[in-house]
Design an enzyme around this catalytic site. Structure first.
Site, PDB file in Angstrom:
ATOM      1  N   GLY A  52       0.768  -1.243   0.000  1.00 29.39           N
ATOM      2  CA  GLY A  52       0.000   0.000   0.000  1.00 29.39           C
ATOM      3  C   GLY A  52       0.799   1.293   0.000  1.00 29.39           C
ATOM      4  N   GLU A 107       4.189   4.509   5.982  1.00 28.63           N
ATOM      5  CA  GLU A 107       3.001   3.654   5.860  1.00 28.63           C
ATOM      6  C   GLU A 107       1.872   4.390   5.145  1.00 28.63           C
ATOM      7  OE1 GLU A 107       1.847   1.011   5.411  1.00 28.63           O
ATOM      8  OE2 GLU A 107       1.023  -0.038   7.123  1.00 28.63           O
ATOM      9  N   ASP A 108       0.990   3.635   4.537  1.00 27.78           N
ATOM     10  CA  ASP A 108      -0.141   4.256   3.825  1.00 27.78           C
ATOM     11  C   ASP A 108      -1.248   4.678   4.785  1.00 27.78           C
ATOM     12  OD1 ASP A 108      -0.763   1.607   4.426  1.00 27.78           O
ATOM     13  OD2 ASP A 108      -1.597   1.130   2.464  1.00 27.78           O
ATOM     14  N   ASP A 111      -5.049   1.879  10.639  1.00 30.29           N
ATOM     15  CA  ASP A 111      -6.471   1.585  10.827  1.00 30.29           C
ATOM     16  C   ASP A 111      -6.638   1.032  12.248  1.00 30.29           C
ATOM     17  OD1 ASP A 111      -9.148   1.177  10.062  1.00 30.29           O
ATOM     18  OD2 ASP A 111      -8.727  -0.831   9.319  1.00 30.29           O
ATOM     19  N   LYS A 139      -6.790   6.640  10.654  1.00 39.08           N
ATOM     20  CA  LYS A 139      -8.214   6.438  10.965  1.00 39.08           C
ATOM     21  C   LYS A 139      -8.311   6.136  12.450  1.00 39.08           C
ATOM     22  CE  LYS A 139      -9.753   3.604   7.287  1.00 39.08           C
ATOM     23  NZ  LYS A 139     -10.503   2.398   6.856  1.00 39.08           N
ATOM     24  N   PHE A 160     -13.849   3.234   4.253  1.00 31.54           N
ATOM     25  CA  PHE A 160     -12.856   2.431   3.543  1.00 31.54           C
ATOM     26  C   PHE A 160     -12.442   3.239   2.322  1.00 31.54           C
ATOM     27  CE2 PHE A 160     -10.965  -0.843   0.942  1.00 31.54           C
ATOM     28  CZ  PHE A 160     -10.240  -1.538   1.888  1.00 31.54           C
ATOM     29  N   ARG A 173      -5.233   1.024  -6.845  1.00 35.30           N
ATOM     30  CA  ARG A 173      -4.001   1.578  -6.272  1.00 35.30           C
ATOM     31  C   ARG A 173      -3.466   2.743  -7.107  1.00 35.30           C
ATOM     32  NH1 ARG A 173      -2.068  -1.942  -2.289  1.00 35.30           N
ATOM     33  NH2 ARG A 173      -2.439  -4.156  -2.645  1.00 35.30           N
TER      34      ARG A 173
HETATM   35  P1  IMP Z   1      -4.176  -2.030  10.520  1.00 35.59           P
HETATM   36  O1  IMP Z   1      -3.255  -3.141  10.930  1.00 35.59           O
HETATM   37  O2  IMP Z   1      -5.605  -2.347  10.814  1.00 35.59           O
HETATM   38  O3  IMP Z   1      -3.780  -0.676  11.042  1.00 35.59           O
HETATM   39  O4  IMP Z   1      -4.216  -2.028   8.958  1.00 35.59           O
HETATM   40  C1  IMP Z   1      -3.352  -1.371   8.199  1.00 35.59           C
HETATM   41  C2  IMP Z   1      -3.411  -1.916   6.788  1.00 35.59           C
HETATM   42  O5  IMP Z   1      -4.737  -2.295   6.390  1.00 35.59           O
HETATM   43  C3  IMP Z   1      -3.015  -0.799   5.880  1.00 35.59           C
HETATM   44  O6  IMP Z   1      -1.626  -0.785   5.677  1.00 35.59           O
HETATM   45  C4  IMP Z   1      -3.804  -1.107   4.635  1.00 35.59           C
HETATM   46  O7  IMP Z   1      -3.071  -1.972   3.799  1.00 35.59           O
HETATM   47  C5  IMP Z   1      -5.048  -1.801   5.114  1.00 35.59           C
HETATM   48  N1  IMP Z   1      -6.177  -0.849   5.214  1.00 35.59           N
HETATM   49  C6  IMP Z   1      -6.729  -0.324   6.330  1.00 35.59           C
HETATM   50  N2  IMP Z   1      -7.715   0.519   6.058  1.00 35.59           N
HETATM   51  C7  IMP Z   1      -7.791   0.567   4.722  1.00 35.59           C
HETATM   52  C8  IMP Z   1      -8.634   1.306   3.801  1.00 35.59           C
HETATM   53  O8  IMP Z   1      -9.507   2.117   4.167  1.00 35.59           O
HETATM   54  N3  IMP Z   1      -8.401   1.091   2.492  1.00 35.59           N
HETATM   55  C9  IMP Z   1      -7.452   0.221   2.026  1.00 35.59           C
HETATM   56  N4  IMP Z   1      -6.642  -0.481   2.839  1.00 35.59           N
HETATM   57  C10 IMP Z   1      -6.819  -0.304   4.179  1.00 35.59           C
HETATM   58 MG    MG Z   2      -0.574  -1.418   3.886  1.00 36.04          MG
END
Ligand code: IMP
Ligand code: MG
Length: 186
Positions: A52, A107-108, A111, A139, A160, A173
Site C-alpha cells: 500500500g 506507511e499508507d 487503521d 483512521k 474504507f 491503487r
Molecule cells: P491495521 O493493521 O488495521 O492498522 O491495517 C493497516 C493496513 O490495512 C493498511 O496498511 C492497509 O493496507 C489496510 N487498510 C486499512 N484501512 C484501509 C482502507 O480504508 N483502504 C485500504 N486499505 C486499508
Molecule cells: Mg498497507
C-alpha cells in the site's frame, strides 16, 4: 457481465474524492521538508510496508533532501472484504541491518494499528539508531491497539478508502487521489 458493464461498475464504486491529488502533493512536499530538517544531514533508512505505501514512498522519498536509503518489508493484514480479521504476518523482511540506521517507517494508513504495532516492535528489537513512523492516513476511530504515528498527513473518518497506493481487492491503487469506496454500488 460484459466488459463495458464491468468498467462502469468499477467506476461507480469510486464514491467520492476525499483528498485531491493537489492536496496530497502539497502535504507530501511539506512532510519531506520537515523530515529532511529533523535529521540534520544524518543518513536515514526509509522503510516501506508493501504494497500500500509504494506510491507515498515514491513521492515522499523525492521530497527528502538528506541522504536516504530505501528498504521494503511486506506485512499482510488479513481482510475479509473490507473488515480486518486481526492477523498480521511479515511475508518479506528488510535486507538492511537496522542497527546502523535512523529508521523512518513510511506507511499508507493506520487503521486498527495492529500492523504497525507489530512491525515497530519487531524493528525496535533490532536496536535502530532511532525509529519514527510517518503515515499518509490515520483512521483513529478504528484503533484496536494503542498506537500513534509520529506524523500523520491526513486524519480521516471511518470510511474504507482507495487510491494513491491503497487498494480494494488489489484494484484502484493507481488512482492519483484518495477516494471513498462504495461497497454497495453494483
Ligand atoms: P491495521 O493493521 O488495521 O492498522 O491495517 C493497516 C493496513 O490495512 C493498511 O496498511 C492497509 O493496507 C489496510 N487498510 C486499512 N484501512 C484501509 C482502507 O480504508 N483502504 C485500504 N486499505 C486499508
Ligand atoms: Mg498497507
Amino acid at each position: 457481465m460484459d466488459r463495458e458493464k464491468q468498467i462502469e461498475s468499477f467506476q461507480r464504486k469510486i464514491k467520492r474524492v476525499l483528498i485531491t491529488q493537489e492536496e496530497i502533493q502539497e502535504a507530501v512536499q511539506k512532510a519531506g521538508q520537515e523530515i529532511s530538517d529533523s535529521y540534520d544531514g544524518n543518513p536515514i533508512l526509509l522503510v516501506s510496508i508493501l504494497k500500500g505505501a509504494y506510491v507515498f514512498l515514491a513521492d515522499l522519498s523525492r521530497a527528502i533532501t538528506v541522504p536516504s536509503e530505501i528498504g521494503f518489508m511486506c506485512a499482510k493484514s488479513y481482510y475479509s472484504g473490507t473488515v480486518s480479521t486481526g492477523a498480521v504476518k511479515i511475508t518479506m523482511d528488510l535486507d538492511q541491518d537496522v542497527s546502523k540506521y535512523h529508521v523512518v517507517i513510511v506507511e499508507d494508513i493506520i487503521d486498527t494499528g495492529r500492523t504497525l504495532n507489530d512491525v515497530v516492535n519487531l524493528l525496535k528489537a533490532r536496536n535502530p539508531l532511532s525509529l519514527k513512523v510517518v503515515t499518509l492516513l490515520d483512521k483513529p476511530s478504528r484503533r484496536m491497539v494503542d498506537f500513534e504515528a509520529d506524523k500523520a498527513l491526513f486524519t480521516i473518518p471511518d470510511h474504507f478508502v482507495i487510491g494513491y497506493g491503497l487498494d480494494c481487492g488489489e484494484y484502484y491503487r493507481n488512482l492519483p487521489y484518495i477516494a471513498e469506496y462504495d461497497e454497495g454500488a453494483e
